[in-house]
Design an enzyme around this catalytic site. Structure first.
Site, mmCIF file in Angstrom:
data_model
loop_
_atom_site.group_PDB
_atom_site.id
_atom_site.type_symbol
_atom_site.label_atom_id
_atom_site.label_comp_id
_atom_site.label_asym_id
_atom_site.label_seq_id
_atom_site.Cartn_x
_atom_site.Cartn_y
_atom_site.Cartn_z
ATOM 1 N N LEU A 97 11.335 -20.549 -3.903
ATOM 2 C CA LEU A 97 10.240 -19.806 -3.464
ATOM 3 C C LEU A 97 8.912 -19.857 -4.341
ATOM 4 C CD1 LEU A 97 10.417 -16.481 -1.624
ATOM 5 C CD2 LEU A 97 8.710 -16.735 -3.529
ATOM 6 N N HIS A 151 3.067 3.252 -9.086
ATOM 7 C CA HIS A 151 2.711 1.852 -9.389
ATOM 8 C C HIS A 151 3.943 1.109 -9.854
ATOM 9 C CE1 HIS A 151 -1.378 2.223 -8.111
ATOM 10 N NE2 HIS A 151 -1.826 2.664 -9.013
ATOM 11 N N ASP A 207 0.834 -1.286 0.113
ATOM 12 C CA ASP A 207 0.048 -0.089 0.091
ATOM 13 C C ASP A 207 0.801 1.317 0.094
ATOM 14 O OD1 ASP A 207 -2.535 1.443 0.042
ATOM 15 O OD2 ASP A 207 -2.409 1.289 2.301
#
Length: 254
Positions: free
Chosen positions: A143, A49, A32
């Site tokens: 991962l 962004h 955020d």
């Protein structure tokens, strides 16, 4: 060279089973602050962004180096569709760019990629690209990166409940056998361990409909810093905070 993290566990895995108790097995992050980061610099929101996407790269690198096995990033919530059409188009275009240009690199690094949410809302062309990314990386043993796209925790629970109800309606399931494990198996994150740690940036202290069921016993860390400023030092600091916590899972202290 990819960092060896060991084989990815198959099937449901209980949370908190990392070989090193100070390192969470599964970290989930609510990213955020992109818009505020851009606004503070007099830049358009898309610049925030883009900077946030670079922070994702740093976060992934840090997670792999620290030995985290699962990383879930809240990339696009179901509520984000309410944003202006230009911003939604920018976010969708950014997603398409990174899927096309970053997946091959992640594949070389043995990262497995999964997408959870109502991804069909992004259109068939982009959905096909997301599916190809999952297929390409399906057997990687490093991962596991989960990207929550058009995801909402309440809807996740609702769709799981509907699936179970249909099984009961078809006579395939005895209602008395329904338990928490069965619900977990019908969630969009089925087969993935629940998050040990949930992190939110930007100073907000809420979880915004993210992994509601899965986060029942997670530890939470709320950061004042904005997501585009997230880096490996931040990740290490978060893990240090987590390492000082005593996880009881509802039990009384000894």
């Amino acid at each position: 060279m990819p960092l060896p993290l060991g084989a990815v566990a198959q099937g449901a895995v209980p949370a908190g089973t990392s070989t090193d108790g100070s390192v969470p097995q599964h970290v989930a992050i609510i990213m955020d602050g992109n818009g505020r980061w851009a606004a503070s610099r007099g830049l358009p929101r898309i610049a925030g962004h883009r900077a946030g996407a670079e922070a994702v790269t740093r976060c992934l690198r840090a997670a792999r180096r620290q030995g985290v096995e699962y990383l879930t990033l809240y990339a696009f919530s179901s509520e984000n569709w309410r944003r202006g059409p230009d911003e939604v188009a920018d976010l969708t275009g950014l997603l398409r760019f990174y899927v096309r240009h970053k997946v091959a690199e992640l594949h070389r690094e043995q990262v497995r990629i999964l997408f959870v949410g109502e991804v069909h809302r992004f259109g068939s062309d982009l959905c096909d690209e997301l599916a190809r990314a999952e297929q390409l990386t399906a057997h990687n043993t490093g991962l596991t990166l989960l990207l929550a796209l058009s995801y909402g925790g309440r809807n996740d629970i609702v769709q799981a409940t509907k699936a179970i109800a249909r099984a009961v309606q078809r006579g395939e399931l005895d209602p008395d056998t329904i338990d928490e494990n069965m619900m977990s198996r019908h969630l969009l994150t089925a087969g993935i361990p629940d998050p040990d740690l949930v992190v939110r940036t930007s100073g907000e202290h809420r979880i915004s409909n993210f992994l509601l069921w899965q986060s029942a016993y997670a530890e939470f860390v709320f950061l004042d810093s904005l997501w585009p400023d997230f880096d490996e030092t931040t990740f290490a600091q978060v893990l240090e905070i987590y390492g000082r916590r005593e996880r009881r899972f509802g039990a009384r202290p000894a």
